[in-house]
Design an enzyme around this catalytic site. Structure first.
Site, PDB file in Angstrom:
ATOM      1  N   LYS A 117      10.440  -7.369  46.766  1.00  0.00           N
ATOM      2  CA  LYS A 117      10.350  -7.296  45.295  1.00  0.00           C
ATOM      3  C   LYS A 117       8.920  -7.062  44.794  1.00  0.00           C
ATOM      4  CE  LYS A 117      14.573  -9.686  44.364  1.00  0.00           C
ATOM      5  NZ  LYS A 117      15.303 -10.841  43.918  1.00  0.00           N
ATOM      6  N   THR A 156       3.461 -21.059  51.662  1.00  0.00           N
ATOM      7  CA  THR A 156       2.139 -20.443  51.773  1.00  0.00           C
ATOM      8  C   THR A 156       1.408 -20.609  50.436  1.00  0.00           C
ATOM      9  OG1 THR A 156       3.236 -18.816  53.165  1.00  0.00           O
ATOM     10  CG2 THR A 156       0.978 -18.304  52.493  1.00  0.00           C
TER      11      THR A 156
HETATM   12  P1  NAP Z   1      10.736 -13.184  48.423  1.00  0.00           P
HETATM   13  O1  NAP Z   1      10.093 -12.484  47.301  1.00  0.00           O
HETATM   14  O2  NAP Z   1      10.585 -12.621  49.771  1.00  0.00           O
HETATM   15  O3  NAP Z   1      10.194 -14.698  48.461  1.00  0.00           O
HETATM   16  C1  NAP Z   1      10.679 -15.588  49.410  1.00  0.00           C
HETATM   17  C2  NAP Z   1      10.148 -16.982  49.138  1.00  0.00           C
HETATM   18  O4  NAP Z   1      10.770 -17.856  50.045  1.00  0.00           O
HETATM   19  C3  NAP Z   1       8.648 -17.119  49.360  1.00  0.00           C
HETATM   20  O5  NAP Z   1       8.155 -18.110  48.505  1.00  0.00           O
HETATM   21  C4  NAP Z   1       8.600 -17.574  50.813  1.00  0.00           C
HETATM   22  O6  NAP Z   1       7.465 -18.357  51.120  1.00  0.00           O
HETATM   23  C5  NAP Z   1       9.792 -18.470  50.880  1.00  0.00           C
HETATM   24  N1  NAP Z   1      10.296 -18.557  52.237  1.00  0.00           N
HETATM   25  C6  NAP Z   1      10.849 -17.554  52.966  1.00  0.00           C
HETATM   26  N2  NAP Z   1      11.209 -18.012  54.175  1.00  0.00           N
HETATM   27  C7  NAP Z   1      10.860 -19.308  54.215  1.00  0.00           C
HETATM   28  C8  NAP Z   1      10.955 -20.320  55.203  1.00  0.00           C
HETATM   29  N3  NAP Z   1      11.497 -20.065  56.396  1.00  0.00           N
HETATM   30  N4  NAP Z   1      10.492 -21.549  54.911  1.00  0.00           N
HETATM   31  C9  NAP Z   1       9.942 -21.797  53.708  1.00  0.00           C
HETATM   32  N5  NAP Z   1       9.808 -20.888  52.729  1.00  0.00           N
HETATM   33  C10 NAP Z   1      10.278 -19.657  52.990  1.00  0.00           C
HETATM   34  O7  NAP Z   1      12.296 -13.361  48.166  1.00  0.00           O
HETATM   35  P2  NAP Z   1      13.074 -13.483  46.785  1.00  0.00           P
HETATM   36  O8  NAP Z   1      13.552 -12.145  46.421  1.00  0.00           O
HETATM   37  O9  NAP Z   1      12.259 -14.291  45.846  1.00  0.00           O
HETATM   38  O10 NAP Z   1      14.359 -14.297  47.248  1.00  0.00           O
HETATM   39  C11 NAP Z   1      14.298 -15.690  47.494  1.00  0.00           C
HETATM   40  C12 NAP Z   1      15.685 -16.287  47.429  1.00  0.00           C
HETATM   41  O11 NAP Z   1      16.220 -16.129  46.127  1.00  0.00           O
HETATM   42  C13 NAP Z   1      16.684 -15.614  48.361  1.00  0.00           C
HETATM   43  O12 NAP Z   1      17.486 -16.596  48.929  1.00  0.00           O
HETATM   44  C14 NAP Z   1      17.519 -14.754  47.462  1.00  0.00           C
HETATM   45  O13 NAP Z   1      18.828 -14.577  47.922  1.00  0.00           O
HETATM   46  C15 NAP Z   1      17.513 -15.562  46.197  1.00  0.00           C
HETATM   47  N6  NAP Z   1      17.735 -14.695  45.037  1.00  0.00           N
HETATM   48  C16 NAP Z   1      18.941 -14.745  44.417  1.00  0.00           C
HETATM   49  C17 NAP Z   1      19.193 -13.941  43.334  1.00  0.00           C
HETATM   50  C18 NAP Z   1      20.505 -14.012  42.642  1.00  0.00           C
HETATM   51  O14 NAP Z   1      20.838 -13.102  41.897  1.00  0.00           O
HETATM   52  N7  NAP Z   1      21.256 -15.052  42.834  1.00  0.00           N
HETATM   53  C19 NAP Z   1      18.222 -13.059  42.878  1.00  0.00           C
HETATM   54  C20 NAP Z   1      16.996 -13.049  43.521  1.00  0.00           C
HETATM   55  C21 NAP Z   1      16.777 -13.852  44.615  1.00  0.00           C
HETATM   56  P3  NAP Z   1       6.133 -17.708  51.751  1.00  0.00           P
HETATM   57  O15 NAP Z   1       5.336 -17.239  50.571  1.00  0.00           O
HETATM   58  O16 NAP Z   1       5.535 -18.827  52.483  1.00  0.00           O
HETATM   59  O17 NAP Z   1       6.578 -16.570  52.637  1.00  0.00           O
END
Ligand code: NAP
Length: 488
Positions: A284, A369
């Site tokens: 994103k 992080t």
């Molecule tokens: P993103 O931009 O890649 O961000 C991921 C976040 O999760 C970062 O803060 C990352 O921390 C953290 N993270 C990832 N793996 C981790 C782990 N193993 N342990 C601890 N922290 C971890 O992803 P995103 O698009 O924000 O998505 C995040 C979540 O929101 C997903 O589960 C997604 O399905 C959900 N989501 C849902 C919707 C919906 O419509 N329902 C929409 C958007 C997102 P670091 O900075 O340390 O890497």
């Protein structure tokens, strides 16, 4: 686009019945896959009653077929097919038949075909193969298993390069990712593309059926989703349900891309006129350098989850922001003055921050992080307080939101925070929708919190994205029903 129906029946009689019946759907050609029959039929002239061009194919095992005979048997069969009125004969590029066919096949045209069920070579190798096949036949055909966006990109570039020779050709990307090459075969310059009689009767992996291809036509709306991995996504089911229900010729596909493949994806989007795509974890923010313009929702969040291809200009939007707003409204939670903890600092966290700060909430962020969370705070230039894991337990929050993939299908089912942070009457929102109730939500509910999964957010952001791409507001019940069905 000219459509060639592949007939895969096990005997001549059934093949003839299917060939007769399929004519009502007006295909342009039919292919009889003789290699899939239990035994090679003696009489081929029965197909003379089928007046559209017919391809005789006797595919060898190493080209994905079932023919186990010798080249001599194949030669005799192909000569018989030509004499029985088959207008086209499919001959594999690595057999020595080509040299032997000579005048024996009369006016029948030759398709010289190459298949690779393991992968796709680079564009210049594809062009070389097409040139080699074209030099020995009337129609050069190549089919490759597509394993990545880069493979897809090689096929598009290969087709683009070969088109200039003016020779007739068919290029196919096999597998789920290759669907785009079948749907947009006319844009690639293909003489025709192969389709199945009906779903379940595919002659090759990823082949679509004739009804679907007729419905899509030559210029369908193509949208999709990128991210990596994409195994968790149910977005295609939501969008394709609406395309079907509203009878809009369109298809939502998956474009799994690693960060170093985003440029290939962008080129595909521009070259093939793909209308737009959603962006999910982890791209994103990675996608931002590739868009030409940012809509106010993307600027407000610093993350893009929807890209619109507006006549070659890529515009980034953030429809997650709308999804967060809908979630709060549907749960009757008014953010003003609330103490909100956001776990995570990626795209979803940014959408939550943007909405909550705008509505006057006090926002706290904790992230694995710290530097990423610091960058988020800096970008918002507003009062967001960064917390360490240890600090969280000492505080009380009105709202807690999980914006990490922890607990999502395919990701570790661990929790970043201690369960003591949940309490009676709190609103606990997990942006994850698959599974519908994560361990995070289960524990929060047990401790008396009001909970919400990410399902409402998912559907709302999808509705907004569909509207951006097509100008049509999709019926909420259709997307919600598709989402609920996918999750049961
Ligand atoms: P993103 O931009 O890649 O961000 C991921 C976040 O999760 C970062 O803060 C990352 O921390 C953290 N993270 C990832 N793996 C981790 C782990 N193993 N342990 C601890 N922290 C971890 O992803 P995103 O698009 O924000 O998505 C995040 C979540 O929101 C997903 O589960 C997604 O399905 C959900 N989501 C849902 C919707 C919906 O419509 N329902 C929409 C958007 C997102 P670091 O900075 O340390 O890497």
């Amino acid at each position: 686009m000219k459509l060639c129906v592949s007939i895969t029946e096990k005997n001549l009689e059934d093949a003839l019945v299917v060939a007769r019946n399929i004519l009502s759907k007006s295909p342009d050609l039919i292919e009889i896959r003789f290699d899939l029959m239990d035994s090679l039929p003696q009489r081929l002239d029965v197909f003379k009653e089928i007046t559209i061009p017919k391809i005789a194919t006797l595919r060898s095992a190493h080209h994905g077929g079932k023919f186990k005979g010798t080249d001599d048997e194949k030669l005799k069969f192909m000569i018989k097919a030509a004499r029985s009125g088959f207008e086209l004969l499919d001959i594999e590029s690595d057999s020595n038949l080509m040299a032997k066919l000579g005048d024996a096949v009369g006016n029948a045209k030759i398709i010289c075909s190459t298949h690779d069920f393991n992968g796709t070579p680079d564009a210049s190798s594809i062009i070389e193969l097409l040139v080699r096949n074209a030099a020995r036949s009337d129609i050069a055909k190549v089919a490759f298993q597509v394993n990545s966006i880069r493979d897809l990109s090689s096929i598009v570039d290969g087709a683009e390069g070969f088109k200039e020779t003016g020779n007739e050709f068919v290029i196919i990307g096999m597998g789920e990712l290759g669907a785009l090459t079948r749907i947009l075969a006319s844009k690639l310059g293909c003489a025709f593309t192969y389709v199945a009689v009906e779903p379940g009767k595919e002659a090759a992996p990823g082949q679509l059926d004739i009804d679907t291809m007729k419905f899509l036509g030559d210029d369908p709306v193509i949208t999709g989703i990128t991210g990596f991995p994409l195994s968790h996504t149910i977005s295609p089911l939501l969008h394709n349900a609406v395309f079907r229900a509203l009878k809009i010729p369109g298809r939502y596909l998956t474009f799994p891309a690693k960060e170093d493949e985003l440029e290939d994806l962008i080129n595909l989007v521009i070259d093939l006129g793909i209308r737009g795509f959603n962006v999910t974890i982890p791209h994103k923010e990675n996608i931002i350098p590739y868009v030409d313009k940012m809509d106010s929702s993307a600027l407000q969040t610093g993350a893009v989850n929807t890209v619109l291809n507006k006549d070659g200009t890529l515009v980034g939007y953030n429809t997650d922001l709308y999804g967060v707003e809908i979630t709060f409204k549907k749960n009757g939670v008014e953010p003003f003055g609330k103490e909100v903890l956001i776990i995570g600092a990626g795209g979803a966290a940014r959408a939550c921050c943007a909405y909550l700060l705008d509505k006057g909430a006090k926002v706290y962020v904790v992230n694995r992080t710290r530097e990423r969370a610091e960058a988020l705070v800096k970008d918002f230039r507003k009062e967001i307080e960064l917390l360490d894991m240890a600090e969280i337990e000492q505080r009380k929050f009105d709202v807690i939101i999980n914006c990490t993939p922890l607990g999502m299908k395919g990701f570790p089912d661990t929790m970043l925070v201690d369960t003591k942070i949940f309490s009676q009457g709190q609103f606990v929102f997990d942006t994850i929708y698959n599974p519908p109730k994560t361990k995070f939500l289960e524990i929060a509910e047990r401790r008396g919190a009001i909970i919400s999964s990410g399902l409402g957010m998912l559907v709302a952001q999808a509705e907004k994205a569909f509207e951006i791409w097509t100008g049509v507001t999709p019926p909420h019940e259709i997307m919600m029903a598709a989402a609920q069905e996918a999750l049961t």
